[in-house]
Design a protein around this motif. Sequence first.
Motif, short mmCIF file in Angstrom:
data_model
loop_
_atom_site.label_atom_id
_atom_site.label_comp_id
_atom_site.label_asym_id
_atom_site.label_seq_id
_atom_site.Cartn_x
_atom_site.Cartn_y
_atom_site.Cartn_z
N THR A 110 51.13 -24.87 -3.97
CA THR A 110 49.95 -25.18 -3.16
C THR A 110 49.27 -23.89 -2.70
O THR A 110 49.93 -22.88 -2.47
N ALA A 111 47.94 -23.94 -2.63
CA ALA A 111 47.17 -22.79 -2.17
C ALA A 111 46.11 -23.28 -1.19
O ALA A 111 45.47 -24.30 -1.43
N LYS A 112 45.93 -22.57 -0.12
CA LYS A 112 44.93 -22.95 0.86
C LYS A 112 43.54 -22.52 0.38
O LYS A 112 43.36 -21.42 -0.12
N ILE A 113 42.58 -23.42 0.56
CA ILE A 113 41.19 -23.16 0.19
C ILE A 113 40.36 -23.09 1.47
O ILE A 113 40.46 -23.95 2.34
N TYR A 114 39.54 -22.06 1.59
CA TYR A 114 38.79 -21.82 2.82
C TYR A 114 37.28 -21.88 2.59
O TYR A 114 36.78 -21.50 1.53
N GLU A 115 36.58 -22.37 3.60
CA GLU A 115 35.14 -22.15 3.67
C GLU A 115 34.91 -20.69 4.07
O GLU A 115 35.81 -20.04 4.60
N PHE A 116 33.71 -20.18 3.83
CA PHE A 116 33.45 -18.77 4.11
C PHE A 116 33.72 -18.42 5.57
O PHE A 116 34.37 -17.41 5.87
N ASP A 117 33.24 -19.26 6.49
CA ASP A 117 33.40 -18.93 7.92
C ASP A 117 34.82 -19.14 8.43
O ASP A 117 35.11 -18.84 9.59
N GLU A 118 35.72 -19.63 7.57
CA GLU A 118 37.13 -19.77 7.95
C GLU A 118 37.95 -18.54 7.54
O GLU A 118 39.10 -18.40 7.95
N LEU A 119 37.37 -17.68 6.74
CA LEU A 119 38.08 -16.48 6.29
C LEU A 119 38.22 -15.48 7.43
O LEU A 119 37.46 -15.50 8.40
N ALA A 120 39.19 -14.60 7.30
CA ALA A 120 39.37 -13.54 8.30
C ALA A 120 38.13 -12.66 8.33
O ALA A 120 37.42 -12.51 7.33
N GLN A 121 37.86 -12.06 9.48
CA GLN A 121 36.64 -11.28 9.65
C GLN A 121 36.54 -10.11 8.67
O GLN A 121 35.47 -9.83 8.15
N ASP A 122 37.66 -9.45 8.41
CA ASP A 122 37.61 -8.32 7.49
C ASP A 122 37.32 -8.77 6.06
O ASP A 122 36.64 -8.06 5.30
N VAL A 123 37.81 -9.95 5.71
CA VAL A 123 37.54 -10.49 4.37
C VAL A 123 36.07 -10.88 4.27
O VAL A 123 35.41 -10.62 3.25
N GLN A 124 35.53 -11.50 5.32
CA GLN A 124 34.12 -11.86 5.33
C GLN A 124 33.24 -10.62 5.16
O GLN A 124 32.29 -10.61 4.38
N ARG A 125 33.56 -9.58 5.93
CA ARG A 125 32.75 -8.36 5.87
C ARG A 125 32.81 -7.74 4.48
O ARG A 125 31.79 -7.25 3.96
#
Length: 223
Positions: free
Chosen positions: A19-34
């Motif tokens: 299993t792998a978790k799937i995220y919406e963009f705004d659910e990602l960690a801040q550093d990953v978003q940046r």
Amino acid sequence: MRIEKKIVAAVYIPAHIETAKIYEFDELAQDVQRKLIVKEFNNLDIDFIVDEWLNTVKAIGELLGDQRPHYEVGYGCHNYLHFNNHNEPDEELTGIRAMAWIQNNWINYAYKGKYFSTPFRKCEKSPEHPAGIYYKHRYSKIMLQLDNCPFTGVCYDCCFGEAWNEYKEEIRQGKQLTVNDFVSILQEKLIDDITQEIDYRYSDEGIKKELSENEYYENGEVA
């Protein structure tokens, strides 16, 4: 966030479910978003936006009588547009007279709509009417509204109608504007539209909206 099931072939053992978790963009960690925002910024392609705008500029230029308008548009540069050698009256008209000239020479042609003609009445035969029939020319009302896009069918066409409405309003307020004043208003609106669009595309808000179209794994890889 949702859970995605992946089937992975293991070595020497039967396949098992991971299993792998799937995220919406705004659910990602801040550093990953940046990291994703910076990458998107550096790879951003706005050529199609500029091409749509340029198609409108060229179409309007043909109407005004300028086949090669001068322009420069892009991100972080001095955007400008100038219609050169456009058709204009022999004398400098102002106020109501200038507005009437623009209406007759530009507006009526820009928003005339689909053309068709119908027999109207018989007349004497002549070089102009060899069949002895006078045709009354009519235009459909499909594109008579100024909020339509008569040049290329994209939103930048609307600048022409917006410029005309602003010009007419200033004339009604008593300002003695010239034909060149209308062209100046039109140029400013076309530049403002493309500049705002480009700036938005390069802003964090615009990039986040684009990135939000995808789903991601925890490390920022697109799922």
